[in-house]
Design an enzyme around this catalytic site. Structure first.
Site, short mmCIF file in Angstrom:
data_model
loop_
_atom_site.label_atom_id
_atom_site.label_comp_id
_atom_site.label_asym_id
_atom_site.label_seq_id
_atom_site.Cartn_x
_atom_site.Cartn_y
_atom_site.Cartn_z
N ASN A 295 48.56 14.74 -35.18
CA ASN A 295 47.61 15.65 -34.72
C ASN A 295 47.96 17.07 -35.44
O ASN A 295 49.33 17.28 -35.26
CB ASN A 295 47.99 15.56 -33.16
CG ASN A 295 47.12 16.92 -32.58
OD1 ASN A 295 46.16 17.27 -32.92
ND2 ASN A 295 47.58 17.08 -31.17
N GLY A 296 47.04 17.62 -35.92
CA GLY A 296 47.31 18.88 -36.58
C GLY A 296 46.54 19.11 -38.04
O GLY A 296 45.76 18.07 -38.37
N CYS B 116 42.77 15.65 -31.21
CA CYS B 116 43.50 14.41 -31.56
C CYS B 116 44.26 14.05 -30.48
O CYS B 116 45.39 14.98 -30.04
CB CYS B 116 44.10 14.33 -32.92
SG CYS B 116 43.08 14.60 -34.33
N GLU C 242 26.67 23.39 -24.39
CA GLU C 242 27.78 22.14 -24.51
C GLU C 242 27.46 20.98 -24.39
O GLU C 242 27.64 19.87 -25.05
CB GLU C 242 28.83 22.34 -23.66
CG GLU C 242 29.86 23.70 -24.20
CD GLU C 242 31.01 24.03 -23.08
OE1 GLU C 242 32.16 23.85 -23.55
OE2 GLU C 242 30.69 23.97 -22.00
N HIS D 42 15.93 45.28 -25.79
CA HIS D 42 15.96 45.73 -27.33
C HIS D 42 16.07 44.66 -27.99
O HIS D 42 16.60 44.56 -29.10
CB HIS D 42 17.34 46.48 -27.19
CG HIS D 42 17.50 47.65 -26.47
ND1 HIS D 42 16.71 48.74 -26.65
CD2 HIS D 42 18.28 48.01 -25.13
CE1 HIS D 42 16.95 49.70 -25.59
NE2 HIS D 42 18.02 48.93 -24.74
N TRP E 299 39.78 13.71 -33.53
CA TRP E 299 38.85 14.64 -33.80
C TRP E 299 38.79 15.05 -35.16
O TRP E 299 39.75 15.89 -35.72
CB TRP E 299 38.84 15.89 -32.74
CG TRP E 299 37.98 16.69 -32.70
CD1 TRP E 299 37.00 16.87 -32.09
CD2 TRP E 299 37.83 18.04 -33.58
NE1 TRP E 299 35.78 17.82 -32.02
CE2 TRP E 299 36.60 18.46 -33.27
CE3 TRP E 299 38.53 18.64 -34.55
CZ2 TRP E 299 36.08 19.86 -33.89
CZ3 TRP E 299 38.18 19.89 -35.37
CH2 TRP E 299 36.90 20.41 -34.55
N LYS F 230 27.71 26.50 -20.80
CA LYS F 230 27.73 24.95 -20.09
C LYS F 230 26.22 24.26 -20.34
O LYS F 230 26.50 23.24 -21.00
CB LYS F 230 27.64 25.37 -18.50
CG LYS F 230 28.92 25.69 -17.92
CD LYS F 230 29.87 24.78 -17.86
CE LYS F 230 30.93 24.57 -19.11
NZ LYS F 230 31.86 25.82 -19.53
N LYS G 142 38.32 18.90 -25.87
CA LYS G 142 38.74 19.83 -24.86
C LYS G 142 39.92 20.73 -25.29
O LYS G 142 40.07 21.78 -24.84
CB LYS G 142 39.16 19.10 -23.71
CG LYS G 142 39.67 19.77 -22.55
CD LYS G 142 38.94 19.24 -21.26
CE LYS G 142 38.94 20.19 -20.33
NZ LYS G 142 37.92 21.16 -20.20
N ARG H 227 40.52 14.90 -25.92
CA ARG H 227 41.16 15.55 -26.99
C ARG H 227 40.25 15.21 -28.42
O ARG H 227 40.59 15.83 -29.52
CB ARG H 227 42.50 15.32 -27.19
CG ARG H 227 43.11 15.61 -25.95
CD ARG H 227 44.80 15.18 -26.39
NE ARG H 227 45.29 15.93 -27.32
CZ ARG H 227 45.91 17.30 -27.10
NH1 ARG H 227 46.16 17.65 -26.00
NH2 ARG H 227 46.59 17.83 -27.92
N GLU I 153 28.80 32.31 -19.65
CA GLU I 153 29.37 31.00 -19.07
C GLU I 153 28.38 29.82 -18.87
O GLU I 153 28.16 28.87 -19.22
CB GLU I 153 30.41 31.04 -18.25
CG GLU I 153 30.97 29.88 -17.55
CD GLU I 153 31.78 29.00 -18.39
OE1 GLU I 153 31.83 29.40 -19.80
OE2 GLU I 153 32.07 27.99 -18.40
#
Ligand code: G6P
Length: 615
Positions: free
Chosen positions: A101-102, A2, A495, A511, A75, A492, A610, A27, A488
């Protein structure tokens, strides 16, 4: 998570708020809204589901006058993304509007109590409870907005950055913070407010970072005053001058921030290294480490806490620190660490690794470790963010603002700082010889030019992406230093393209995961010439024997793997411990082009944000 923007001054607030929301869209971007007190004295709130463009479209034929306002890009946490749940929220009388925000943990108890007092709620959000509570306090205590916000802040439990405006007093914004960031920009004759400095920088480079437990009164005539929420003591205002440039916040001709950030890496890593490695590679200077030399020399162990991509960089950091410093290193997901009653003692060094410096779990993990006596060290990108301000010491990675939600240049910056740090501590401990230091440090200095060389494969990778655009699953395999690189690479792809991908240690694959291999399951195998090269070659043969397609990332000139793999991407030779800095680049580009081919929103993938400032 947010984004909040606010403005009070002489200019039209709307343009500043909208531009600020665009800057903060990384955000969160499921809905957005603005509240402004118009020239006719009315308080208007406009909200729309979707991106900020949708809000602009919706508001285009409305009254956009007024020189005070607050805005928000969301968000979702409480309540689905829709127009009603979008912020700002009105109080019952519509005299107040608030953005937040929170997360407010005790919102249902407060909501119940307020409902019994006749308050009606239109949204499903925790935020609406806060604005109603403030109004309730104002009315029952007959107090000012400032006093009511201060009182409400004591009653709510959780994380918040809030900004409130009052229709009957269009000359003030009240803002408060607890565990979620807020920055106030100080202009010539106006003030700006935002979750980070990016919406502010085009108007002023003078900012004040609000601390946890502080409340700010931003008044048209009286200026800025900050108080402690609990004691009501006035806080000293500390103005910081920002060095960020507006160009860093623009796409600079690239179609996406992510592509710009990938291609920026030669420059960002040059900035990251600048002034830290002597020209001949014989000396490394990281003042945050040197000033606390004893803590590192006497460390019983190092714990690195991080999330997401930063966690992958942390895994590489573990290899580096164990290799060069012979100190045991544990890497923990910050979200797990904080709730597992970890054994942390004096003599432990905890490194909080975070691009944004705001990730709620990482911040909480470091506070926990600090309370148990650890020395806490931050490696972050965003200057002045919460983690660097909560640590005993630290290093910035200095790669400039990263806007694309999928992290690229921050990852390579983090690995670079961890490499410099491990070499420096190893040297201070007498475990890294001058020759070794000079060799690896000189190689770090070569990295920007080598990455530039890897970009010559850009067209090849773009074409390769076309072949794999419609794959449903991907396997990424690597070993040693490049096992975290495989994780990573897979992240990528997941995402931004929404293709399922799994990163795996190449040898461990037999395995279980090998059962998944068939013609439809491509594998990206990192097979550079390291100490397990021959074994990785066998792993490639195992994949090929089961009909799998292999894209191999190899050391330049490797003909053995070239004869086995279906496609080969070459990276230049470098010290083994630095290879993740090079192998990351083709994987970033491959993920990018696959996502573009699939028509995905690369910079703002669905469901992600982000800066994750909620648990
Ligand atoms: C989010 C971002 C990731 C990032 C992670 C940790 O999930 O989308 O790109 O790696 O948070 O963020 P941090 O700022 O702490 O590195």
């Amino acid at each position: 998570m947010c984004g909040i923007v606010g403005y009070i001054g002489k200019r039209n607030a709307y343009q500043i708020l909208i531009q600020g929301l665009h800057r903060l869209e990384y955000r969160g971007y499921d809905s957005s809204g603005v509240a402004m007190i118009a020239e006719n004295g009315e308080m208007n709130i406009y909200k729309a589901k979707g991106k900020v463009d949708a809000l602009e479209h919706y508001a285009s034929n409305k009254d956009l006058s007024g020189n005070i306002g607050i805005a928000h890009t969301r968000w979702a946490t409480h309540g689905e993304p829709n127009d009603v749940n979008a912020h700002p929220h009105f109080s019952q009388s519509r005299n107040l509007a608030l953005v937040h925000n929170g997360t407010i943990e005790n919102y249902s108890v407060l909501k119940e109590a307020l409902s019994q007092q006749g308050y009606e709620f239109v949204s499903e959000t925790d935020t609406e409870v806060v604005v109603q509570l403030i109004e309730y306090i104002m009315q029952t205590n007959a107090c000012s907005l400032f006093e009511a916000v201060r009182e409400a802040a004591k009653q709510v439990v959780g994380a918040y950055a809030i900004a409130v405006i009052e229709k009957s007093n269009p000359d003030r914004i009240i803002a408060a913070r607890q565990s979620s960031p807020l920055v106030i920009g100080v202009g010539e004759d106006d003030f700006f407010l935002a979750s980070d400095a990016t919406p502010i920088i085009e108007y002023t480079n003078k900012v004040v970072y609000l601390n946890d437990g502080e409340i700010a009164v931003i008044d048209r005539t009286e200026g800025l005053n900050v108080y402690d929420i609990n004691s009501n003591d006035e806080s000293q205002i500390c103005i910081t001058e920002l060095k960020m440039s507006i160009e860093e916040l623009e796409k600079g001709g690239y179609p996406h921030f992510m592509l710009k950030e990938i291609f920026e890496q030669p420059k960002t890593l040059t900035d990251c290294i600048s002034g830290r490695i002597s020209a001949d590679g014989s000396q490394i200077v990281l003042s945050g480490v040197i000033e606390h030399k004893e803590k590192f020399l006497n460390a019983n162990r190092v714990i690195i806490v991080a999330c997401g991509t930063s966690w992958h960089a942390a895994l590489i950091g573990k290899h580096l620190i164990e290799d060069f410093c012979r100190i045991p290193v544990e890497v923990a997901y910050a979200s797990e660490f904080r709730y597992c009653n970890p054994v942390v003692r004096e003599g432990d060094v905890l490194i909080a690794l975070s691009q944004s410096g705001e990730t709620a779990d990482t911040l909480a993990a470091l506070e926990l470790a600090k309370s148990r006596g650890a020395f806490v060290f931050g490696i972050c990108n965003v200057i002045g963010s919460s983690i660097p301000r909560a640590t005993h010491s630290g290093c910035y990675i200095h790669v400039g603002p990263e806007i694309g939600v999928a992290s690229t240049k921050a990852f390579t910056g983090q690995v670079t700082v961890l490499a410099m740090m491990a070499l420096l501590v190893g040297q201070m401990k007498g475990l890294v010889s001058d020759e070794k230091l000079q060799k690896v440090a000189s190689d770090i200095r070569r990295v920007p030019a080598l990455i530039q060389k890897i970009f010559e494969m850009n067209d090849k990778i773009e074409n390769l992406a076309k072949i794999f655009t419609y794959a449903h699953n991907f396997l990424y395999l690597g070993r040693g230093y490049n096992f975290p690189s495989a994780l990573e690479g897979a992240l990528k792809l997941k995402e931004i393209s929404y293709i399922h991908a799994e990163g795996y240690p190449a040898a461990e694959m037999k395995h279980g995961t090998i059962a998944l291999i068939d013609n439809d399951m491509p594998s990206v195998v990192i097979a550079i010439k390291d100490n397990v090269y021959e074994k990785t070659v066998s792993n490639i043969q195992q994949v090929k024997a089961r009909g799998g397609k292999v894209v191999a990332i190899v050391t330049e000139g490797d003909e053995i793997v070239a004869s086995l793999a279906d496609y080969v991407l070459e990276v230049p030779e470098i010290s083994e411990c630095l290879t993740p800095l090079l192998t990351a680049i083709p994987m970033q580009l491959l993920a990018y082009y696959i996502a573009v081919n699939k028509g995905r929103n690369v910079d703002q993938p669905r469901n992600l944000a982000k800066s994750v400032t909620v648990e």
